[in-house]
Scaffold this active site. Structure first.
Site, mmCIF file in Angstrom:
data_model
loop_
_atom_site.group_PDB
_atom_site.id
_atom_site.type_symbol
_atom_site.label_atom_id
_atom_site.label_comp_id
_atom_site.label_asym_id
_atom_site.label_seq_id
_atom_site.Cartn_x
_atom_site.Cartn_y
_atom_site.Cartn_z
ATOM 1 N N GLU A 269 0.834 -1.210 0.000
ATOM 2 C CA GLU A 269 0.000 0.000 0.000
ATOM 3 C C GLU A 269 0.867 1.258 0.000
ATOM 4 O O GLU A 269 0.505 2.272 -0.603
ATOM 5 C CB GLU A 269 -0.965 -0.004 1.192
ATOM 6 C CG GLU A 269 -1.986 -1.159 1.194
ATOM 7 C CD GLU A 269 -2.776 -1.309 -0.099
ATOM 8 O OE1 GLU A 269 -3.039 -0.297 -0.769
ATOM 9 O OE2 GLU A 269 -3.129 -2.464 -0.453
ATOM 10 N N HIS A 272 1.643 2.324 -3.454
ATOM 11 C CA HIS A 272 0.543 3.103 -4.046
ATOM 12 C C HIS A 272 0.563 4.537 -3.515
ATOM 13 O O HIS A 272 0.392 5.501 -4.260
ATOM 14 C CB HIS A 272 -0.809 2.481 -3.681
ATOM 15 C CG HIS A 272 -1.151 1.237 -4.443
ATOM 16 N ND1 HIS A 272 -1.243 1.204 -5.808
ATOM 17 C CD2 HIS A 272 -1.460 -0.024 -4.025
ATOM 18 C CE1 HIS A 272 -1.588 -0.028 -6.210
ATOM 19 N NE2 HIS A 272 -1.723 -0.792 -5.144
ATOM 20 N N GLU A 298 -0.319 -0.270 -9.877
ATOM 21 C CA GLU A 298 0.087 -1.555 -9.301
ATOM 22 C C GLU A 298 1.587 -1.805 -9.514
ATOM 23 O O GLU A 298 2.210 -2.502 -8.721
ATOM 24 C CB GLU A 298 -0.764 -2.673 -9.920
ATOM 25 C CG GLU A 298 -0.719 -3.995 -9.182
ATOM 26 C CD GLU A 298 -1.402 -3.994 -7.804
ATOM 27 O OE1 GLU A 298 -1.973 -2.965 -7.402
ATOM 28 O OE2 GLU A 298 -1.338 -5.048 -7.135
#
Ligand code: ZN
Length: 507
Positions: A269, A272, A298
């Site tokens: 995460e 991201h 991604e």
């Protein structure tokens, strides 16, 4: 700059604000909201979505886009526009075109059926009974077919769906990429299966949740995630969400009996979030301050998670610290054993728990089934059988029930067809980008081992993050590597890494 552009930029800015307001409502719902509050929260979310709909279909937007020369034949507008102007046109014209072509009746019907289908999917998965979900899937596919027809397609109906998640990708470009990937993967999986197996028993020992979080926070700080512009919380399904230019939050979940979930979820995460926190001032606050595609997004999470976080250099740096935090489960495990254990390859039923090698096979399987569902070659009634036989073909094992097979993912109950390929594209992009970064920074492994990530983050900012959505995924890829997406980079990367982990000869 023309008045047309100012109007387009202003509408983009308002859509961007509404998206962030929606994100705040959604984040609160997942992290803090009491269950009883769901009814009005759903109304709030759909009200904001209605405002976005009004903006993207407004006459003002239509005429400003026309003034800038946007049309079906010229989706980027007239010649002579700068990169930022034409990116605004490309993104907003695509939204406008789609929204104005879809009848409101179809949009509302789809929203309603999706929410029913999701409920039924939860029940069906719990009862391990696909039949409960089947009529709802059938209905959603009918509505999807209607959507495809309204929007129109040239080469393949599935292209319409891909465009929602990976603009620029088409069935014709993705199919050969996946075919080559699949051949390479099957070969490697077979060789690994025949090799001496890795013992990963330690990952299921007990790992205290508080200490997992403490370790995760240390890693987040080290790689450059700024807690002054973000937060780490807990939710049932980990996600990253952007509430503002200086507010990008991540969530994770901890499993005290499975080490990998917490820490690799956090690093994923964070990848991201670093993307979303790295947009340049030039595009800040506007519609371009967004990831350019899910595949590129991604690529960032998988690069940090796998190429850095599951790499040997990283654990050379952090393993002693981890061992001191978790003396009991790790005292008898050497750095080498640990590294091989967290990289164990094994055919398994559940996509989200799959290793780096088999993961993409899970995606290719879904892609092939989606294509068949969309073209009508496969009917929803035959989907579980098709799933199971393909699964046996790809992995050599057959799911014991629908919950561990065809019902495991939420995507098809959300009507999100065309989404799955972006996961594999992300893995492929990450290897291609990492190769380019390594070329520019030959001592990258030494940097990781020293725990200094500043230059890595700077390189990613400069080549990927800063431009947000100014360039398409294909343009970002060509700018970085000089060529289109090529699965050869990923295959070479996993061949080398897992050849070493499994001691395969000739690799
Ligand atoms: Zn992700």
């Amino acid at each position: 700059m023309s008045g047309g552009f100012e109007a387009v930029r202003e509408i983009g800015r308002r859509i961007h604000l509404l998206t962030h307001i929606n994100a705040l409502l959604g984040w609160d719902q997942e992290v803090y909201m009491p269950d009883g509050a769901i009814a009005e929260r759903a109304e709030q979310l759909s009200y904001i979505e209605g405002l976005v709909y009004d903006e993207t279909t407004s006459k003002d937007l239509g005429s400003a886009l026309r003034e800038l020369g946007a049309s079906e034949e010229a989706p980027r507008g007239k010649k002579g526009l700068g990169d930022i102007e034409s990116a605004h046109v490309r993104i907003l014209f695509n939204m406008y075109r789609k929204q104005t072509k879809l009848p409101k009746q179809l949009v509302m019907e789809t929203a309603k059926e999706t929410s029913i289908a999701q409920n039924k999917w939860v029940e069906a998965r719990k009862k391990k009974d696909y039949k409960l979900f089947e009529p709802h899937l059938a209905r959603l596919l009918e509505l999807t077919a209607e959507k495809i027809e309204k929007l129109g397609w040239k080469e393949h109906p599935y292209d319409v769906l891909l465009d929602d998640f990976e603009p620029g990708a088409t069935t014709a470009t993705v199919t050969p990429v996946f075919a080559r990937l699949r051949e390479g993967l099957k070969d490697l999986v077979q060789q690994i299966g025949a090799a001496e197996q890795v013992d990963a028993g330690f990952v299921t020992r007990r790992y205290d949740r508080t200490k997992q979080e403490q370790f995760g926070r240390n890693v987040l700080e080290a790689i450059g995630y700024d807690f002054n512009r973000g937060r780490l919380d807990i939710s049932a399904h980990p996600f990253t969400t952007t509430l503002g230019a200086d507010d990008v939050r991540i969530t994770t979940r901890y499993n005290e009996n499975f080490f990998n979930t917490g820490i690799f979820g956090i690093i994923h995460e964070a990848g991201h979030a670093l993307y979303e926190l790295g947009f340049s001032d030039e595009i800040r606050g506007g519609i371009l301050a967004d990831g350019t595609s899910l595949g590129i997004h991604e690529s960032q999470s998988r690069m940090w998670e796998n190429m850095i976080g599951r790499g040997f250099s990283f654990w050379k740096r952090y393993y002693a610290k981890l061992q001191s935090l978790f003396p009991e489960p790790l005292q008898d495990i050497s750095l080498e054993q640990f590294y091989r254990g967290i990289n164990k390859v094994e055919p398994s039923f559940i996509r989200v728990e799959a290793d780096e090698v088999t993961y993409n096979l899970h995606i290719i399987l879904r892609f092939e089934l989606e294509l068949a569902l969309i073209t009508g070659e496969l009917s929803p009634a035959n989907l579980p059988d098709a799933w199971n036989s393909k699964f046996a073909d790809f992995f050599g094992i057959t799911p014991p029930n629908d919950a561990e097979g065809v019902l495991q993912d939420i995507h098809w109950s959300m009507g999100a067809y065309g989404y799955f390929p972006t996961y594999a594209l992300g893995n492929l992009y990450s290897a291609q980008f990492f190769t380019a970064m390594k070329k520019a920074m030959p001592d990258i492994e030494e940097k990781i081992e020293a725990g200094t990530f500043t230059e890595i983050l700077r390189w990613l900012r400069e080549h990927i993050h800063a431009s947000g959505s100014i360039y398409t995924a294909g343009e970002v890829c060509r700018n970085i590597s000089g060529s289109d997406l090529d699965p050869g980079y990923f295959l070479k990367y996993i061949d080398k890494k897992f050849g070493a982990v499994y001691g395969l000869s000739g690799r």
